[in-house]
Scaffold this active site. Structure first.
Site, PDB file in Angstrom:
ATOM      1  N   ALA A   1       3.933  -2.672  -3.126  1.00 47.70           N
ATOM      2  CA  ALA A   1       5.343  -2.519  -3.506  1.00 47.70           C
ATOM      3  C   ALA A   1       6.292  -3.485  -2.808  1.00 47.70           C
ATOM      4  O   ALA A   1       7.438  -3.625  -3.216  1.00 47.70           O
ATOM      5  CB  ALA A   1       5.792  -1.078  -3.230  1.00 47.70           C
ATOM      6  N   SER A   2       5.839  -4.158  -1.753  1.00 48.10           N
ATOM      7  CA  SER A   2       6.745  -5.035  -1.013  1.00 48.10           C
ATOM      8  C   SER A   2       6.693  -6.488  -1.478  1.00 48.10           C
ATOM      9  O   SER A   2       7.455  -7.318  -1.003  1.00 48.10           O
ATOM     10  CB  SER A   2       6.405  -4.994   0.489  1.00 48.10           C
ATOM     11  OG  SER A   2       6.539  -3.690   0.980  1.00 48.10           O
TER      12      SER A   2
ATOM     13  N   GLY B   1       6.278  -9.862  -4.362  1.00 47.24           N
ATOM     14  CA  GLY B   1       7.140 -10.496  -5.347  1.00 47.24           C
ATOM     15  C   GLY B   1       7.186  -9.771  -6.671  1.00 47.24           C
ATOM     16  O   GLY B   1       8.211  -9.760  -7.357  1.00 47.24           O
ATOM     17  N   ILE B   2       6.078  -9.163  -7.069  1.00 48.46           N
ATOM     18  CA  ILE B   2       6.056  -8.323  -8.275  1.00 48.46           C
ATOM     19  C   ILE B   2       6.437  -6.893  -7.906  1.00 48.46           C
ATOM     20  O   ILE B   2       7.205  -6.234  -8.606  1.00 48.46           O
ATOM     21  CB  ILE B   2       4.663  -8.327  -8.934  1.00 48.46           C
ATOM     22  CG1 ILE B   2       4.273  -9.726  -9.385  1.00 48.46           C
ATOM     23  CG2 ILE B   2       4.618  -7.351 -10.120  1.00 48.46           C
ATOM     24  CD1 ILE B   2       2.814  -9.872  -9.787  1.00 48.46           C
TER      25      ILE B   2
ATOM     26  N   ASP C   1       2.309  -0.414   0.777  1.00 44.07           N
ATOM     27  CA  ASP C   1       1.964  -1.816   1.024  1.00 44.07           C
ATOM     28  C   ASP C   1       1.616  -1.953   2.504  1.00 44.07           C
ATOM     29  O   ASP C   1       1.781  -1.002   3.282  1.00 44.07           O
ATOM     30  CB  ASP C   1       3.136  -2.753   0.653  1.00 44.07           C
ATOM     31  CG  ASP C   1       2.635  -4.130   0.186  1.00 44.07           C
ATOM     32  OD1 ASP C   1       1.579  -4.576   0.692  1.00 44.07           O
ATOM     33  OD2 ASP C   1       3.285  -4.744  -0.669  1.00 44.07           O
TER      34      ASP C   1
ATOM     35  N   ILE D   1      -2.568  -4.746 -12.271  1.00 40.47           N
ATOM     36  CA  ILE D   1      -1.863  -6.008 -12.488  1.00 40.47           C
ATOM     37  C   ILE D   1      -2.504  -7.115 -11.656  1.00 40.47           C
ATOM     38  O   ILE D   1      -2.478  -8.290 -12.020  1.00 40.47           O
ATOM     39  CB  ILE D   1      -0.372  -5.856 -12.115  1.00 40.47           C
ATOM     40  CG1 ILE D   1       0.343  -4.933 -13.122  1.00 40.47           C
ATOM     41  CG2 ILE D   1       0.337  -7.197 -12.022  1.00 40.47           C
ATOM     42  CD1 ILE D   1       1.773  -4.579 -12.743  1.00 40.47           C
ATOM     43  N   SER D   2      -3.093  -6.752 -10.518  1.00 42.14           N
ATOM     44  CA  SER D   2      -3.643  -7.731  -9.574  1.00 42.14           C
ATOM     45  C   SER D   2      -4.628  -8.670 -10.252  1.00 42.14           C
ATOM     46  O   SER D   2      -5.576  -8.245 -10.907  1.00 42.14           O
ATOM     47  CB  SER D   2      -4.363  -7.007  -8.432  1.00 42.14           C
ATOM     48  OG  SER D   2      -3.556  -6.005  -7.868  1.00 42.14           O
ATOM     49  N   ASN D   3      -4.389  -9.962 -10.059  1.00 38.50           N
ATOM     50  CA  ASN D   3      -5.276 -10.967 -10.647  1.00 38.50           C
ATOM     51  C   ASN D   3      -6.517 -11.219  -9.789  1.00 38.50           C
ATOM     52  O   ASN D   3      -6.472 -11.001  -8.592  1.00 38.50           O
ATOM     53  CB  ASN D   3      -4.505 -12.279 -10.847  1.00 38.50           C
ATOM     54  CG  ASN D   3      -3.773 -12.282 -12.172  1.00 38.50           C
ATOM     55  OD1 ASN D   3      -4.268 -11.787 -13.165  1.00 38.50           O
ATOM     56  ND2 ASN D   3      -2.569 -12.843 -12.185  1.00 38.50           N
TER      57      ASN D   3
ATOM     58  N   ASP E   1       1.336 -11.587 -21.306  1.00 44.52           N
ATOM     59  CA  ASP E   1       0.926 -12.530 -22.352  1.00 44.52           C
ATOM     60  C   ASP E   1       1.624 -12.206 -23.674  1.00 44.52           C
ATOM     61  O   ASP E   1       2.024 -13.103 -24.427  1.00 44.52           O
ATOM     62  CB  ASP E   1      -0.600 -12.479 -22.550  1.00 44.52           C
ATOM     63  CG  ASP E   1      -1.350 -12.726 -21.248  1.00 44.52           C
ATOM     64  OD1 ASP E   1      -0.868 -13.540 -20.441  1.00 44.52           O
ATOM     65  OD2 ASP E   1      -2.399 -12.091 -21.023  1.00 44.52           O
TER      66      ASP E   1
ATOM     67  N   HIS F   1      -6.961 -12.196 -19.616  1.00 47.47           N
ATOM     68  CA  HIS F   1      -5.630 -12.412 -19.031  1.00 47.47           C
ATOM     69  C   HIS F   1      -5.599 -13.667 -18.168  1.00 47.47           C
ATOM     70  O   HIS F   1      -4.988 -13.695 -17.115  1.00 47.47           O
ATOM     71  CB  HIS F   1      -5.236 -11.174 -18.213  1.00 47.47           C
ATOM     72  CG  HIS F   1      -3.840 -11.220 -17.662  1.00 47.47           C
ATOM     73  ND1 HIS F   1      -2.733 -11.459 -18.438  1.00 47.47           N
ATOM     74  CD2 HIS F   1      -3.376 -11.062 -16.393  1.00 47.47           C
ATOM     75  CE1 HIS F   1      -1.645 -11.436 -17.674  1.00 47.47           C
ATOM     76  NE2 HIS F   1      -2.012 -11.214 -16.431  1.00 47.47           N
TER      77      HIS F   1
END
Length: 335
Positions: free
Chosen positions: A9-10, A12-13, A34, A122-124, A155, A183
């Site tokens: 949560a801390s 950039g996203i 976080d 969401i984590s890539n 996307d 993704h």
């Protein structure tokens, strides 16, 4: 009462995503987790005069478990961003190992204290982190494919925006532009033949438009001069998916959004798994109270150009998925 959690949560996203969830009237309790700064982010957000009560947790004193306990929805943007190509620093493999380890550890906590939660990854790299999440949940005996989502909405959002620029639509979100596959890069397949309402893409602009949807992230990294990646647009996309899911859980019908899901475990998924030879694929998902109500096979009636894109996607995705499964099963549980 709906409890939402942002893990990471801390970052950039995580910060703008947490802000959007704090503003959402469907959320009653918002728990932030976080490794740094979470109490400050939570206190800052808690001064906003909306419904959700906000708390912030750090790893000490089992903060992860406290944050996620009995959560209804857990959104995971935790991790480190992709570095720009050609710049010194970590390799993609270094990035993978760090983010894969972070996601694995978070899912292990979620499986223990919130086994029935909807999990939005969401984590890539999503193509690998979602298979990791599935493997961890399976090992813990709490895997429900209808509740695990890889968020590929960015996307879709990009495709809507870029198509609207060409077609002259005033409001891009009024368009439905299916984007399927994975993704990252060539695994992202925009289906411009299925845009609704229909928009004609001139032949001379087709390849460039596909490339822009596939590599829109690079556009942001370049514009930020290597100092960051897509954070605000990703936060918006993550929120858009989370909000749709929360509305569907409350009973709203007809809510569809593409998502990277485990095909053998969702209604309608078998046909797509058979056609692609893959267990995971981003497909249009109809959302409901249990998560995935059904998925639509997007491969029917696609153009020859789109078939070529799908072939390249399947080839790339296969290795990404295997990499995630192998990682999940070869690294010890984190304590």
């Amino acid at each position: 009462m709906v409890k939402a959690v942002v893990a990471g949560a801390s970052g950039g996203i995580g910060q703008p995503l947490s802000l959007l969830l704090k503003l959402c009237p469907l959320v009653d309790e918002l728990a932030l987790y976080d490794v740094v700064n979470t109490p400050g982010v939570a206190t800052d957000l808690s001064h906003i005069s909306s419904t959700a009560k906000v708390t912030g947790y750090l790893p000490k004193d089992d903060g992860g478990k406290a944050a996620m306990k009995d959560a209804d929805i857990i959104v995971i943007p935790a991790g480190i961003p992709q570095k720009p190509a050609g710049k010194p620093g970590m390799t993609r493999d270094d990035l993978f190992k760090i983010n894969a380890g972070i996601v694995k550890g978070l899912i292990e906590i979620a499986a223990e204290v919130a086994p029935k939660a909807f999990i939005l990854v969401i984590s890539n790299p999503v193509n690998s982190t979602v298979p990791i999440a599935a493997e961890v949940l399976k090992a813990k005996g709490v895997f429900d494919a209808k509740k695990l989502f890889g968020v590929t909405t960015l996307d879709v959002v990009r495709a809507e925006t870029f198509v609207a620029e060409i077609g002259g639509q005033k409001t891009p979100s009024d368009l439905t532009v299916p984007v399927i596959g994975g993704h990252s890069g060539e695994t992202i397949v925009p289906l411009f033949s299925k845009i609704s309402p229909s928009v004609s893409i001139p032949d001379e602009k087709y390849d460039a438009l596909v490339n822009r949807v596939q590599f829109g992230g690079d556009e942001v990294v370049k514009a930020k001069d290597g100092a960051g990646s897509a954070t605000l647009s990703m936060a918006f996309a993550g929120y858009r998916f989370a909000e749709k899911l929360l509305k569907a859980v409350k009973g709203e019908k007809g809510l569809v959004e593409p998502s990277f899901v485990y095909l053998p475990g969702v209604p309608g998924g078998e046909a797509i798994a058979k056609a692609t030879g893959l267990d995971f694929f981003s497909v249009p998902v109809e959302l409901g109270p249990s998560g995935v109500e059904k998925v639509t096979n997007p491969l029917e009636g696609i153009t020859d150009k789109e078939k070529t894109l799908v072939d390249a996607c399947v080839s790339g995705l296969k290795g990404n998925i295997e990499k995630g499964v192998t990682f999940a099963n070869s690294t010890p549980e984190q304590k």
